[in-house]
Design a protein around this motif. Structure first.
Motif, short mmCIF file in Angstrom:
data_model
loop_
_atom_site.label_atom_id
_atom_site.label_comp_id
_atom_site.label_asym_id
_atom_site.label_seq_id
_atom_site.Cartn_x
_atom_site.Cartn_y
_atom_site.Cartn_z
N TRP A 147 0.97 -1.18 -0.07
CA TRP A 147 0.08 -0.10 -0.03
C TRP A 147 1.06 1.17 -0.01
O TRP A 147 0.60 2.40 -0.76
CB TRP A 147 -0.75 -0.04 1.23
N ALA A 148 1.86 1.14 0.88
CA ALA A 148 2.83 2.46 0.74
C ALA A 148 3.39 2.58 -0.43
O ALA A 148 3.80 3.90 -1.02
CB ALA A 148 3.93 2.23 1.78
N LYS A 149 3.98 1.53 -1.19
CA LYS A 149 4.49 1.81 -2.55
C LYS A 149 3.66 2.16 -3.55
O LYS A 149 3.80 3.11 -4.44
CB LYS A 149 4.86 0.25 -3.05
N LYS A 150 2.04 1.71 -3.50
CA LYS A 150 1.30 2.34 -4.30
C LYS A 150 0.98 3.57 -4.06
O LYS A 150 0.68 4.49 -5.05
CB LYS A 150 0.01 1.53 -4.11
N SER A 151 1.03 4.16 -2.63
CA SER A 151 0.80 5.69 -2.47
C SER A 151 1.83 6.59 -2.97
O SER A 151 1.78 7.52 -3.42
CB SER A 151 0.83 5.85 -0.86
N ILE A 152 3.20 5.91 -3.00
CA ILE A 152 4.50 6.40 -3.57
C ILE A 152 4.02 6.55 -5.10
O ILE A 152 4.50 7.71 -5.60
CB ILE A 152 5.81 5.99 -3.18
N GLY A 153 3.62 5.73 -5.55
CA GLY A 153 3.52 5.65 -7.18
C GLY A 153 2.39 6.63 -7.41
O GLY A 153 2.42 7.41 -8.63
N LEU A 154 1.46 7.19 -6.74
CA LEU A 154 0.51 8.18 -6.91
C LEU A 154 1.18 9.63 -6.52
O LEU A 154 0.83 10.63 -7.27
CB LEU A 154 -0.76 7.79 -6.11
N ASP A 155 1.79 9.65 -5.64
CA ASP A 155 2.48 10.96 -5.36
C ASP A 155 3.46 10.47 -4.21
O ASP A 155 3.57 10.48 -3.21
CB ASP A 155 1.41 11.86 -4.54
N ASN A 164 6.20 11.32 -1.78
CA ASN A 164 6.29 12.54 -0.94
C ASN A 164 7.12 11.92 0.38
O ASN A 164 7.26 10.88 0.37
CB ASN A 164 5.10 13.37 -0.60
N TYR A 165 7.22 12.96 1.28
CA TYR A 165 7.84 12.79 2.58
C TYR A 165 7.18 11.70 3.39
O TYR A 165 7.64 10.76 3.92
CB TYR A 165 8.25 13.97 3.31
N PHE A 166 5.78 11.74 3.29
CA PHE A 166 5.19 11.11 4.30
C PHE A 166 4.98 9.57 3.89
O PHE A 166 5.06 8.74 4.90
CB PHE A 166 3.50 11.84 4.44
N ASN A 167 4.67 9.20 2.75
CA ASN A 167 4.46 7.93 2.32
C ASN A 167 5.88 7.10 2.41
O ASN A 167 6.12 6.09 2.62
CB ASN A 167 3.68 7.52 1.25
N ASN A 168 7.06 7.92 2.13
CA ASN A 168 8.50 7.43 2.12
C ASN A 168 8.62 7.04 3.67
O ASN A 168 9.46 6.09 3.93
CB ASN A 168 9.43 8.28 1.43
N ASP A 169 8.17 7.92 4.37
CA ASP A 169 8.58 7.76 5.79
C ASP A 169 7.74 6.61 6.41
O ASP A 169 8.43 5.76 7.04
CB ASP A 169 7.97 9.01 6.73
N THR A 170 6.59 6.42 5.98
CA THR A 170 5.82 5.30 6.45
C THR A 170 6.61 3.93 5.74
O THR A 170 6.54 2.87 6.52
CB THR A 170 4.40 5.21 5.64
N LEU A 171 6.96 4.12 4.58
CA LEU A 171 7.64 2.71 4.02
C LEU A 171 8.88 2.62 4.74
O LEU A 171 9.12 1.13 5.13
CB LEU A 171 8.02 2.96 2.62
N ALA A 172 9.61 3.46 5.21
CA ALA A 172 10.86 3.10 5.83
C ALA A 172 10.40 2.38 7.23
O ALA A 172 11.05 1.72 7.66
CB ALA A 172 11.69 4.46 6.30
N SER A 173 9.37 2.81 7.87
CA SER A 173 8.93 2.26 9.18
C SER A 173 8.71 0.93 8.95
O SER A 173 8.72 -0.03 9.83
CB SER A 173 7.90 3.15 9.86
N LEU A 174 7.70 0.65 7.87
CA LEU A 174 7.44 -0.81 7.77
C LEU A 174 8.54 -1.72 7.38
O LEU A 174 8.55 -2.74 7.88
CB LEU A 174 6.49 -0.58 6.53
N TYR A 175 9.56 -1.29 6.42
CA TYR A 175 10.63 -2.01 6.07
C TYR A 175 11.52 -2.20 7.42
O TYR A 175 11.72 -3.59 7.85
CB TYR A 175 11.40 -1.29 5.15
N PHE A 176 11.34 -1.25 8.14
CA PHE A 176 12.22 -1.53 9.70
C PHE A 176 11.49 -2.61 10.53
O PHE A 176 12.02 -3.29 11.25
CB PHE A 176 12.33 -0.13 10.31
N LYS A 177 10.20 -2.51 10.55
CA LYS A 177 9.31 -3.32 11.33
C LYS A 177 9.54 -4.97 10.97
O LYS A 177 9.64 -5.58 11.59
CB LYS A 177 7.82 -2.87 11.17
N LEU A 178 9.65 -4.80 9.51
CA LEU A 178 9.97 -6.22 8.82
C LEU A 178 11.18 -6.79 8.91
O LEU A 178 11.46 -7.88 8.67
CB LEU A 178 9.59 -6.12 7.42
#
Length: 387
Positions: free
Chosen positions: A326-334, A336-350
């Motif tokens: 979902w975070a990657k799809k969000s980045i594909g649409l726009d 920005n800082y917010f969805n890349n920060d979310t993606l970073a947090s999710l990768y760290f969680k994984l």
């Protein structure tokens, strides 16, 4: 002498009506004392049942009770009292008279029985009309109820009784409303259309069925926007009362009836929202996954939001991988800082430290360009490096 005159004027001022210039004069005393006065003076008690936090209550005090015409009529015809429903005797009276909304305007006889009542803010004209109705045993709630209980089922009486119950927020009014309509051959008469439009609130009633089936006729009389607003209000009232699975099933049926083209999506979103509200993340996760699979979003903010909720509230590698998508799809649409920060947090969680670090650095770069605060991402990078 001058001092005496000033003192006399001050005493007169202090003894005058606290609402000024001839407004409604509210009495003090215990409830039993007020009932004794009502018997002695052969008057009804008018009670303003209020709370300190109630905005419309304050507006009535300021804009209505202060008016001379209101004072002239109410002071002559009633014993007036203000009762805070959350203090002193007010708490017991709230239970006795089943006060559920504020302000509730009660007219009570010497025996303590309610003869008339209404709920909500009333302008001065409506307030005076309410008082006049309370004094008329042919028109007030108590008189109409007595006639109904004695067997009167005339259309006029049923019409008045339904409206009186509705005005008093008595939820049983639908019974009398449909009794009245059963006496009417033509529900499409202007008076009956107004009656149905005003009193329809139960989506499972005959009135709602008629209202919805004849929507174009109601739109012609009341306007498309008003009719759409009425329907949305009825649906929202049902959403506010959901407490069981059976309630949810009823909402599903209502959605199919009222919003046939959007019903499936609305039902799926509703379940997701209810689980989130209850913080039932175990059931929220599959509901959210099912919703976004069946109704994929094209809004970057919505995708980023659900990904972040999974990051914060939902456990399990499968769920985290879903959120990453979902975070990657969000980045594909726009991007920005917010969805890349979310993606970073999710990768760290994984446990994907390299990918997390790369996404975090990109988020900071985007934040620097847009002027966003990225201190939380810096803290994330520190966690990544120290793990």
């Amino acid at each position: 002498m001058k001092k005496l005159l000033i003192l006399s004027a001050f005493i007169l001022l202090m003894g005058s009506n606290s609402f000024g210039q001839g407004g409604v004069d509210f009495s003090n005393g215990t409830w039993s004392e007020l009932l004794a006065r009502a018997e002695k003076e052969s008057k009804l008690i008018f009670m303003d049942a209020y709370t300190e936090w109630c905005g419309p209550c304050k507006m009535m005090t300021r804009d209505v009770f202060s008016q001379k015409e209101a004072g002239d009529f109410f002071n002559a015809n009633f014993i007036n009292v203000k009762m805070d429903m959350e203090k002193g005797e007010g708490t017991g009276l709230r239970e006795k008279y089943k006060v559920m909304a504020y302000p509730t305007l009660l007219f009570i006889d010497k025996t303590g029985e309610v003869v008339h009542q209404a709920v909500g803010y009333h302008s001065t004209d409506l307030f005076l009309e309410l008082g006049e109705t309370a004094l008329d045993p042919e028109q007030n709630f108590g008189g109409i109820k007595a006639r109904y209980n004695s067997g009167d089922r005339s259309p006029e009486l049923l019409y008045k009784y339904a409206l009186a119950k509705y005005g008093a927020m008595d939820s049983s009014y639908t019974g009398q409303a449909e009794e009245y309509l059963a006496t009417q051959e033509d529900w499409s008469a202007e008076k009956n259309m107004e009656f149905i439009f005003r009193l329809t609130e139960d989506p499972h009633s005959k009135m709602f069925d008629y209202f919805f089936q004849n929507r174009p006729a109601f739109e012609a009389q009341f306007g498309e926007q008003s009719v759409a607003g009425k329907i949305d209000q009825i649906v929202q009232s049902q959403l506010n009362s959901i407490s069981t699975d059976e309630d949810l099933k009823k909402i599903d049926l209502l959605y199919k009836k009222v919003y046939p083209g959007e019903a499936a999506e609305m039902s799926a979103r509703l379940r997701m929202g209810i689980f989130a509200q209850k913080e039932d993340w175990k059931n929220f996760a599959p509901a959210a996954a099912a919703y976004h699979e069946k109704f994929p979003s094209k809004n970057w903010e919505e995708l980023n939001e659900i990904a972040w909720v999974f990051n914060e509230m939902v456990d399990g590698k499968k769920n985290t991988k879903l959120a990453i998508n979902w975070a990657k799809k969000s980045i594909g649409l726009d991007d920005n800082y917010f969805n890349n920060d979310t993606l970073a947090s999710l990768y760290f969680k994984l446990g994907k430290k390299k990918k997390a670090l790369k996404a975090a650095k990109k988020a900071i770069s985007l934040a620097q360009q847009s002027g966003e605060d990225y201190s939380s991402t810096e803290a994330l990078i520190e966690k990544i490096n120290n793990k």
